[in-house]
Design an enzyme around this catalytic site. Sequence first.
Site, PDB file in Angstrom:
ATOM      1  CG  ASP A   1      -1.926   1.073   1.266  1.00  0.00           C
ATOM      2  OD1 ASP A   1      -2.756   1.085   0.351  1.00  0.00           O
ATOM      3  OD2 ASP A   1      -1.904   1.925   2.185  1.00  0.00           O
TER       4      ASP A   1
ATOM      5  CD  GLU B   1      15.161 -13.984   4.793  1.00  0.00           C
ATOM      6  OE1 GLU B   1      14.171 -14.310   5.486  1.00  0.00           O
ATOM      7  OE2 GLU B   1      15.867 -13.004   5.039  1.00  0.00           O
TER       8      GLU B   1
END
Length: 560
Positions: free
Chosen positions: A220, A269
């Site tokens: 956002d 990751e």
Amino acid sequence: MTAPTTAAPARGRTHPGWWQEAVIYQVYPRSFADADGDGCGDLAGIRSRLGYLRDLGVDALWISPFYTSPQADGGYDVADYRAVDPVYGSVADADGLIADAHALGLRVVVDVVPNHCSDQHPWFHQALREGPGSPLRERFHFRPGRGADGTAPPNDWISLFGGPAWTRTTDPDGTPGEWYLHLFAPQQPDLNWDSPAVQDEFRSILRFWLDLGVDGFRVDVAHGLVKAPGLPDLGHREQLALLAEKRVPYFDQDGVHEIYRSWRTVLEEYPGQRIAVAEAWTDTLDRTARYVRPGELHQAFNFKFLNASWDADQLRELVALSLDAMRAVDAPTTWTLSNHDVVRHATRYADGDPARGVRRARAAALLMLALPGSAYLYQGEELGLPEVTDLPDEVRQDPSFLRPDGGNGLRDGCRVPLPWSGTEAPYGFGPVPGGPAWLPQPAAWAALSVEAQAGDPRSVLELYRSALSVRRSHPALGAGRAVEWLDLGPGVLAFRRDSAEGALICTVNTSGRPVPVDGSALGVLLLCSAEPPSAVAAGAAGGGAGFLLPADSTAWWQAP
Ligand code: NOJ
């Protein structure tokens, strides 16, 4: 945690990263499906409708915020980033939703709101409680006011929802104190991204949801996190609109990119191609492209396309500019026509004639789904829903509408709960006929429900289902970086997409009248947003036999 699916390639070629061509369906949770009958949608409701989304043929859902929030801005004011608001359910419900979606081959993208939190967030409470000098104030933008007694805001910035972007606080001893910055509502204090605590906290929030199995994030106000040093005055008091495309000291500062490089490291990751998409309003597409450079985010919304008029020349120019800008950074282009912040496109395109609006909305959908890259659908567009323009003032909840000095506050009209079935409101949105819905639905929506449209080959819903099915199986659709433009005359946008296994031509007639075109190069009709183009006699369309493209229509052709 459930492992994200690694869905088999739909097409018989090397499968690019899933986001390069995904069709992602935006769920606005308040208005999608209400399982517990309180009038407000919830996670259990979304879970119960996942089969509908799978059958529609989308690849993923993006779910707008469902975190703990006082709902001052429809959940974009987050008080606890790791908890689900009780109105929507629990973290266990989110876990179950993600698992169910993955089992159906659907990915799940969730919102992250890093520019601001809620004034009910514990950090903000503590910052207020501890007063000036509190280290917690470093996580926000607190400043003394201007003028002898500090009664004027620290600078001239105007909130996007109207009024000053600053609110004065009261010190613990009851005297007037510092001001804090909020680019949006006063209940949404901006976070200070120079603070290492803020940076660490958001990496941890990303990991919390990644551990739960989400496939990505919609970021956002991705362009707002970093403000120009010194928070300089704008020099004018103009209120920017949402999706405004202007460069100002609080938007699109170069410093934001460092943040996204660090977020990319976090995403990498995790196994299974986790992604992030930027909501970044920038003045040019080249500036948008900076958010999706290698090592940054995966996608950025293309608001230029959303804001384009229904006009072949303008659309062609924007499509070309979009593809060029994203190709330069080797990122997929995205396409979207509507979201929870804008007037629904069936109404935007209507120019006062609702039937024309639906015709153009159908045509725009086929245009969008034929373009190279990824497409975002907004819930209800697959039903051809129009904007609700006659909501009574007393039911409206858009914070902009509620501020006395706010903007037009028009965003409730695209957030009216979806009609699923039946002839009585809330049309299957909630479990009980005659039960509540947080915004009233128009009586005409009985005829637009999923149940009313399913199986009707002329319905908008069946057009979307067909288009998504062809898109999944056609080797020339989906991922890509370019189109070959064809010239079929004024008012017609036409392009060809090639692949080793076959080619597709898309013709879009944006003019309000049927247009004869030379049919020799088009091939076999696959799908049309209107009645199939009729054949016209040789000569009418120039050289050989041709077709009459219906007014405001798009057709897909299996190219020779
Ligand atoms: C963009 C969101 O889409 C909108 O709904 C919200 O009001 C603002 N950001 C502030 O979070």
